[in-house]
Every structure is written in structure tokens, then in C-alpha cells.
Design a protein around this motif. Structure first.
Motif, mmCIF file in Angstrom:
data_model
loop_
_atom_site.group_PDB
_atom_site.id
_atom_site.type_symbol
_atom_site.label_atom_id
_atom_site.label_comp_id
_atom_site.label_asym_id
_atom_site.label_seq_id
_atom_site.Cartn_x
_atom_site.Cartn_y
_atom_site.Cartn_z
ATOM 1 N N GLU A 1 -59.879 6.318 61.906
ATOM 2 C CA GLU A 1 -60.833 7.420 62.034
ATOM 3 C C GLU A 1 -62.237 6.917 62.350
ATOM 4 O OE1 GLU A 1 -60.548 9.697 58.461
ATOM 5 O OE2 GLU A 1 -58.576 10.540 58.966
ATOM 6 N N HIS A 2 -62.686 5.897 61.642
ATOM 7 C CA HIS A 2 -64.036 5.389 61.895
ATOM 8 C C HIS A 2 -64.100 4.624 63.215
ATOM 9 C CE1 HIS A 2 -64.526 6.312 57.591
ATOM 10 N NE2 HIS A 2 -65.800 6.441 57.900
ATOM 11 N N GLY A 3 -63.020 3.933 63.559
ATOM 12 C CA GLY A 3 -62.986 3.256 64.848
ATOM 13 C C GLY A 3 -63.070 4.251 65.992
ATOM 14 N N PHE A 4 -62.327 5.338 65.877
ATOM 15 C CA PHE A 4 -62.357 6.364 66.920
ATOM 16 C C PHE A 4 -63.746 6.984 67.032
ATOM 17 C CE2 PHE A 4 -61.745 10.899 68.130
ATOM 18 C CZ PHE A 4 -61.356 10.680 69.448
ATOM 19 N N ALA A 5 -64.357 7.301 65.901
ATOM 20 C CA ALA A 5 -65.691 7.908 65.913
ATOM 21 C C ALA A 5 -66.709 6.989 66.585
ATOM 22 C CB ALA A 5 -66.128 8.232 64.488
ATOM 23 N N LEU A 6 -66.652 5.704 66.276
ATOM 24 C CA LEU A 6 -67.611 4.756 66.854
ATOM 25 C C LEU A 6 -67.315 4.486 68.330
ATOM 26 C CD1 LEU A 6 -67.858 2.203 63.900
ATOM 27 C CD2 LEU A 6 -69.678 3.715 64.709
ATOM 28 N N PHE A 7 -66.061 4.217 68.653
ATOM 29 C CA PHE A 7 -65.700 3.888 70.033
ATOM 30 C C PHE A 7 -65.920 5.063 70.983
ATOM 31 C CE2 PHE A 7 -62.380 0.488 68.640
ATOM 32 C CZ PHE A 7 -63.401 -0.427 68.436
ATOM 33 N N SER A 8 -65.680 6.283 70.519
ATOM 34 C CA SER A 8 -65.805 7.442 71.407
ATOM 35 C C SER A 8 -67.248 7.903 71.566
ATOM 36 C CB SER A 8 -64.956 8.610 70.889
ATOM 37 O OG SER A 8 -65.396 9.042 69.613
ATOM 38 N N ALA B 1 -55.687 4.869 70.220
ATOM 39 C CA ALA B 1 -55.207 5.713 71.317
ATOM 40 C C ALA B 1 -53.849 6.307 70.983
ATOM 41 C CB ALA B 1 -55.127 4.898 72.606
ATOM 42 N N LYS B 2 -52.960 5.498 70.443
ATOM 43 C CA LYS B 2 -51.625 5.969 70.066
ATOM 44 C C LYS B 2 -51.718 7.103 69.056
ATOM 45 C CE LYS B 2 -47.304 4.247 68.043
ATOM 46 N NZ LYS B 2 -46.622 3.049 67.478
ATOM 47 N N TRP B 3 -52.579 6.946 68.070
ATOM 48 C CA TRP B 3 -52.762 7.974 67.041
ATOM 49 C C TRP B 3 -53.352 9.253 67.628
ATOM 50 C CZ3 TRP B 3 -58.023 8.484 64.703
ATOM 51 C CH2 TRP B 3 -58.089 9.559 63.804
ATOM 52 N N GLN B 4 -54.424 9.121 68.401
ATOM 53 C CA GLN B 4 -55.103 10.297 68.931
ATOM 54 C C GLN B 4 -54.263 11.051 69.961
ATOM 55 O OE1 GLN B 4 -58.281 12.031 68.703
ATOM 56 N NE2 GLN B 4 -58.011 11.194 66.654
ATOM 57 N N TRP B 5 -53.620 10.325 70.872
ATOM 58 C CA TRP B 5 -52.760 10.997 71.848
ATOM 59 C C TRP B 5 -51.570 11.651 71.152
ATOM 60 C CZ3 TRP B 5 -54.055 12.592 76.393
ATOM 61 C CH2 TRP B 5 -55.001 11.899 77.155
ATOM 62 N N GLY B 6 -51.056 10.984 70.131
ATOM 63 C CA GLY B 6 -49.952 11.573 69.377
ATOM 64 C C GLY B 6 -50.348 12.889 68.733
ATOM 65 N N GLU B 7 -51.559 12.940 68.180
ATOM 66 C CA GLU B 7 -52.052 14.174 67.571
ATOM 67 C C GLU B 7 -52.227 15.269 68.619
ATOM 68 O OE1 GLU B 7 -52.813 14.913 64.165
ATOM 69 O OE2 GLU B 7 -51.464 13.183 64.069
ATOM 70 N N PHE B 8 -52.747 14.884 69.785
ATOM 71 C CA PHE B 8 -52.936 15.888 70.835
ATOM 72 C C PHE B 8 -51.605 16.458 71.298
ATOM 73 C CE2 PHE B 8 -52.804 16.800 75.409
ATOM 74 C CZ PHE B 8 -53.560 17.968 75.403
ATOM 75 N N PHE B 9 -50.635 15.593 71.569
ATOM 76 C CA PHE B 9 -49.340 16.072 72.058
ATOM 77 C C PHE B 9 -48.621 16.912 71.003
ATOM 78 C CE2 PHE B 9 -49.564 12.292 75.037
ATOM 79 C CZ PHE B 9 -49.821 13.069 76.148
#
Length: 215
Positions: free
Chosen positions: A20-27, A65-73
């Protein structure tokens, strides 16, 4: 057993915090400009703990990416009228497929920004082949669905199957994903009176639909 369960819960909590924190920072900034030390600090854990789960920044970013795309799909599947699209033509399914990209833009600007930054990072760094392949696999739900609708098109004739499946898939993924990404990142022409991003993206969808659907 209770200690094992407690340890498993604690481990899952740590992993999720890193994601979660990696996604927030990277995005929000970029991947190159953020270190794993930054992620560990934001997550409230030490860098050694992060390295216990993710050996490189590239592998960590791909896991995000795997986590976020999985949530979207997973959320996108809820829009399906049925699991196997009973009663729908290939053209109906093609419309749903194209609208998936608009749904991505409507609800997931952060994912689109992150995906763009990850593309840049992978191309600028010496990322190993296994990690790159893991990254590419994130699009499998889309490619699998497209194959299903193309095969239905062979049966009902509502989309063009005189054009190879891979050609239509490549063209539509590249154009739609590139377009929604540019709008999400802000790399678009800014007219003086403003613009309606969803209307313009809808126009692109209509153009592609009219090109490949059979009237």
C-alpha cells in the motif's frame, strides 16, 4: 498453532503495508525517485524486513502491479451481466472490453500513473527476464477475455474475424491504454476552454468499435 496463525496474520499485515505504501509513493512521484528505504520508513518497518519479502525494487514494483491489477479486474468482473456473458453477442462483449479501459480511467488514475512509471522503470533499468515476464502476465485477464469474444465472433459474425485476433487485440490495447494513461498523467493538449476527457475517450472507443464490429 495459535502462534503460527498469529505470525501468519502479522506477516500478511506487513506485506500489505509495504504494498500500500509502495503504491502510494510510486504512483505519486516515480519509481526511480523513491527508494525502498523510503517505502520501509513510510510503512513503519525496517528496511531489513522489506528485503525479507522483496529482494529488488523491480520485483517489489511488479508485486504492487500484480496486486493493483488484480483488484481492478476483480471489481471489473462485477460489471459483467453473467460469468460467461450468456445472451450477449461478440459485439456486445467487444463493447464491454473497450469500456473496461474507460472504467480504468474513471476510477483508477493512480494505477494508470503507476503503470506508466513502471513501464519507464523497466525500460531504463536492467530488469531480469523473469520479473519482466511476471509484469507482462498482468494483462492475461484482458487477453483471455478478448480470445473468448473473438471466438464468439467466429460463431455469430458480429465482429470482424477476417482480421487476425492478435492484430485487433494489439491495436485496441495499445490505443486505449495509451490514451487513458495520457489523460490520467496529464500529457494531453490543454485547450483554453478546457475539455471533457471522458467524452474524448468515448469518441476513441466509438471509432474502434465501428472499425471492428460488423454493422
Amino acid at each position: 498453532m495459535r502462534n503460527l496463525e498469529r505470525d501468519a496474520i502479522a506477516e500478511a499485515k506487513r506485506r500489505q503495508a509495504f504494498l500500500e505504501h509502495g503504491f502510494a509513493l510510486f504512483s505519486s512521484k516515480s519509481i526511480e525517485g523513491i527508494s525502498l528505504q523510503d517505502v520501509a520508513k513510510a510503512s513503519g518497518y525496517g528496511i531489513a524486513t522489506l528485503y525479507r519479502y522483496y529482494s529488488t525494487k523491480a520485483r517489489f514494483a511488479v508485486e504492487i502491479a500484480k496486486w493493483q491489477w488484480g483488484e481492478f479486474f476483480k471489481e471489473n468482473r462485477k460489471r459483467r451481466p453473467s460469468d460467461n456473458f450468456e445472451g450477449m453477442t461478440a459485439a456486445d462483449m467487444f463493447d464491454f472490453y473497450l469500456d473496461t479501459f474507460l472504467e480504468l480511467y474513471r476510477k483508477n488514475h493512480a494505477l494508470l500513473r503507476f503503470n506508466q512509471y513502471l513501464n519507464v522503470y523497466i525500460r531504463s533499468e536492467s530488469v531480469d527476464a523473469d520479473t519482466v515476464e511476471l509484469y507482462r502476465a498482468q494483462m492475461k485477464p484482458i487477453t483471455d477475455f478478448f480470445h473468448l469474444l473473438y471466438e464468439r465472433g467466429r460463431q455469430d459474425g458480429t465482429i470482424r474475424t477476417d482480421i487476425p485476433e492478435e492484430e485487433i487485440l494489439s491495436t485496441t490495447i495499445h490505443l486505449m491504454l495509451a490514451a487513458v494513461t495520457r489523460y490520467a498523467v496529464g500529457l494531453v493538449y490543454q485547450p483554453e476552454r478546457g475539455f471533457d476527457a471522458q467524452k474524448e475517450l468515448g469518441a476513441l472507443k466509438e471509432l474502434l468499435f465501428s472499425k471492428y464490429a460488423v454493422p
